[in-house]
Design an enzyme around this catalytic site. Sequence first.
Site, PDB file in Angstrom:
ATOM      1  N   ALA A   8       0.832  -1.213   0.000  1.00 47.33           N
ATOM      2  CA  ALA A   8       0.000   0.000   0.000  1.00 47.33           C
ATOM      3  C   ALA A   8       0.864   1.259   0.000  1.00 47.33           C
ATOM      4  O   ALA A   8       0.669   2.171   0.788  1.00 47.33           O
ATOM      5  CB  ALA A   8      -0.946  -0.023   1.201  1.00 47.33           C
ATOM      6  N   GLY A   9       1.845   1.277  -0.905  1.00 47.72           N
ATOM      7  CA  GLY A   9       2.582   2.513  -1.143  1.00 47.72           C
ATOM      8  C   GLY A   9       1.711   3.446  -1.967  1.00 47.72           C
ATOM      9  O   GLY A   9       0.505   3.204  -2.137  1.00 47.72           O
ATOM     10  N   ALA A  10       2.308   4.490  -2.495  1.00 45.68           N
ATOM     11  CA  ALA A  10       1.524   5.497  -3.206  1.00 45.68           C
ATOM     12  C   ALA A  10       0.754   4.891  -4.386  1.00 45.68           C
ATOM     13  O   ALA A  10      -0.443   5.153  -4.563  1.00 45.68           O
ATOM     14  CB  ALA A  10       2.450   6.614  -3.685  1.00 45.68           C
ATOM     15  N   LYS A  79       7.796  -2.721  -3.807  1.00 46.52           N
ATOM     16  CA  LYS A  79       9.062  -2.472  -4.486  1.00 46.52           C
ATOM     17  C   LYS A  79       9.591  -3.793  -5.011  1.00 46.52           C
ATOM     18  O   LYS A  79       9.452  -4.829  -4.331  1.00 46.52           O
ATOM     19  CB  LYS A  79      10.094  -1.934  -3.492  1.00 46.52           C
ATOM     20  CG  LYS A  79       9.759  -0.594  -2.955  1.00 46.52           C
ATOM     21  CD  LYS A  79      10.409   0.477  -3.804  1.00 46.52           C
ATOM     22  CE  LYS A  79       9.835   1.826  -3.485  1.00 46.52           C
ATOM     23  NZ  LYS A  79       9.192   2.488  -4.577  1.00 46.52           N
ATOM     24  N   ALA A 131       2.456   8.804  -8.442  1.00 47.03           N
ATOM     25  CA  ALA A 131       1.803   9.056  -7.151  1.00 47.03           C
ATOM     26  C   ALA A 131       2.858   9.223  -6.079  1.00 47.03           C
ATOM     27  O   ALA A 131       3.962   8.686  -6.195  1.00 47.03           O
ATOM     28  CB  ALA A 131       0.876   7.891  -6.798  1.00 47.03           C
ATOM     29  N   LYS A 187       8.362   0.253 -20.199  1.00 50.52           N
ATOM     30  CA  LYS A 187       8.365   0.993 -18.942  1.00 50.52           C
ATOM     31  C   LYS A 187       9.775   1.052 -18.365  1.00 50.52           C
ATOM     32  O   LYS A 187      10.184   2.076 -17.802  1.00 50.52           O
ATOM     33  CB  LYS A 187       7.400   0.307 -17.952  1.00 50.52           C
ATOM     34  CG  LYS A 187       7.298   0.967 -16.593  1.00 50.52           C
ATOM     35  CD  LYS A 187       6.573   2.299 -16.637  1.00 50.52           C
ATOM     36  CE  LYS A 187       6.636   3.092 -15.356  1.00 50.52           C
ATOM     37  NZ  LYS A 187       5.865   2.552 -14.256  1.00 50.52           N
ATOM     38  N   ASN A 195      14.429   7.616 -13.328  1.00 49.06           N
ATOM     39  CA  ASN A 195      14.513   7.341 -11.884  1.00 49.06           C
ATOM     40  C   ASN A 195      15.865   7.649 -11.262  1.00 49.06           C
ATOM     41  O   ASN A 195      15.941   8.372 -10.258  1.00 49.06           O
ATOM     42  CB  ASN A 195      14.077   5.898 -11.613  1.00 49.06           C
ATOM     43  CG  ASN A 195      12.595   5.703 -11.863  1.00 49.06           C
ATOM     44  OD1 ASN A 195      12.016   6.371 -12.708  1.00 49.06           O
ATOM     45  ND2 ASN A 195      11.969   4.804 -11.139  1.00 49.06           N
ATOM     46  N   ASN A 205      10.320  15.043 -12.017  1.00 50.05           N
ATOM     47  CA  ASN A 205      10.443  14.455 -13.365  1.00 50.05           C
ATOM     48  C   ASN A 205      10.527  15.520 -14.456  1.00 50.05           C
ATOM     49  O   ASN A 205      11.370  15.451 -15.349  1.00 50.05           O
ATOM     50  CB  ASN A 205       9.247  13.534 -13.652  1.00 50.05           C
ATOM     51  CG  ASN A 205       9.211  12.334 -12.724  1.00 50.05           C
ATOM     52  OD1 ASN A 205      10.111  12.143 -11.914  1.00 50.05           O
ATOM     53  ND2 ASN A 205       8.163  11.544 -12.823  1.00 50.05           N
ATOM     54  N   ASN A 255       5.833  15.143 -10.444  1.00 53.45           N
ATOM     55  CA  ASN A 255       6.062  13.962  -9.605  1.00 53.45           C
ATOM     56  C   ASN A 255       7.507  13.853  -9.159  1.00 53.45           C
ATOM     57  O   ASN A 255       8.431  14.127  -9.915  1.00 53.45           O
ATOM     58  CB  ASN A 255       5.693  12.707 -10.403  1.00 53.45           C
ATOM     59  CG  ASN A 255       5.410  11.509  -9.515  1.00 53.45           C
ATOM     60  OD1 ASN A 255       4.866  11.680  -8.429  1.00 53.45           O
ATOM     61  ND2 ASN A 255       5.768  10.340  -9.952  1.00 53.45           N
TER      62      ASN A 255
END
Length: 304
Positions: A8-10, A79, A131, A187, A195, A205, A255
């Site tokens: 339940a991260g962002a 993660k 997020a 991705k 990143n 970003n 973000n």
Amino acid sequence: MKIAIVGAGAMGCLYGAKLSAVPTNEVYLIDVWQEHIDAINKNGLTMEENGEEVSYRAVRGVTDAGEAGVCDLAIVFVKSTLTSAAVKANRAVFGPDTVALTLQNGLGNIDLIRAEIGDGNVIAGTTAHGATMLGPGKMRHAGSGKTVIGELNGKQTERIETIAGTLREADLETDISDNVLGLVWDKLLVNVGINALTGITKLQNGELLKHREIEELLEAAVSEAYGVACAKGITLSYDDPVGHTKAVCVATAANKSSMLQDILNHKQTEIDMINGAIVREGALAGIPTPVNSVLTNLIKFIQK
Ligand code: PAF
């Protein structure tokens, strides 16, 4: 649909909140962060979106997967450093017919989940949403983008249609792809460009493109990774990976990337599954990756 969000991260919260807004869904957010889970159960999950705060009260938080029980769909959002451990620890949500969907960053998650629950029930995809976690029970939706999912064998199945429909119903724009490995690499190349550089420079970003010396590094890192993808015979869904990565920088301009958030929160980053994966795969394919090697080592130094 009964849905578990593992992690339940962002990003997990974003999907959990949106899915829980559809009355026919039963959604569980599973995480080890007790304070966060308690806040969700007490006040709902608060999402800041377009400058407004909305509280999602239908979503339930649990630290023990047994409280959720077997689900129809488990979206893995931990993660990638924690994938195996999280699937093992949350086995209670995975029944014989549960579909596990990984929307995580980085290379290797599909195989790690398959190793835990078997081949047949894993599907994969990518998300272009951004997020940020703001505190226990509270996050910000920082940028919208598409979700693309697919079966590992590329087939158009009933279950992939159903899951795509469930995501669309929850206001999450979703496409189906017959080239999941290509999706993961699509991705991966974006994460390769954004990143580590945001983690090192602490820029958001969108700001990466405002400094030519940084933009050049983004271009070089993505071009190296593209060379590795081509050598491996991966088919990407776009012809211009550098242009695509810059478009994601613009779409998620405000973000803080997940890696920058990890650095700021003194957490382990996913560097080994992103730029580090390009260095490893490049070595196997005989493609030099000096920029990705430097970025990997700098992040490793910072996180140490
Ligand atoms: O890892 C992230 O932060 C995200 O994948 C992305 C797309 C780079 C947006 O911040």
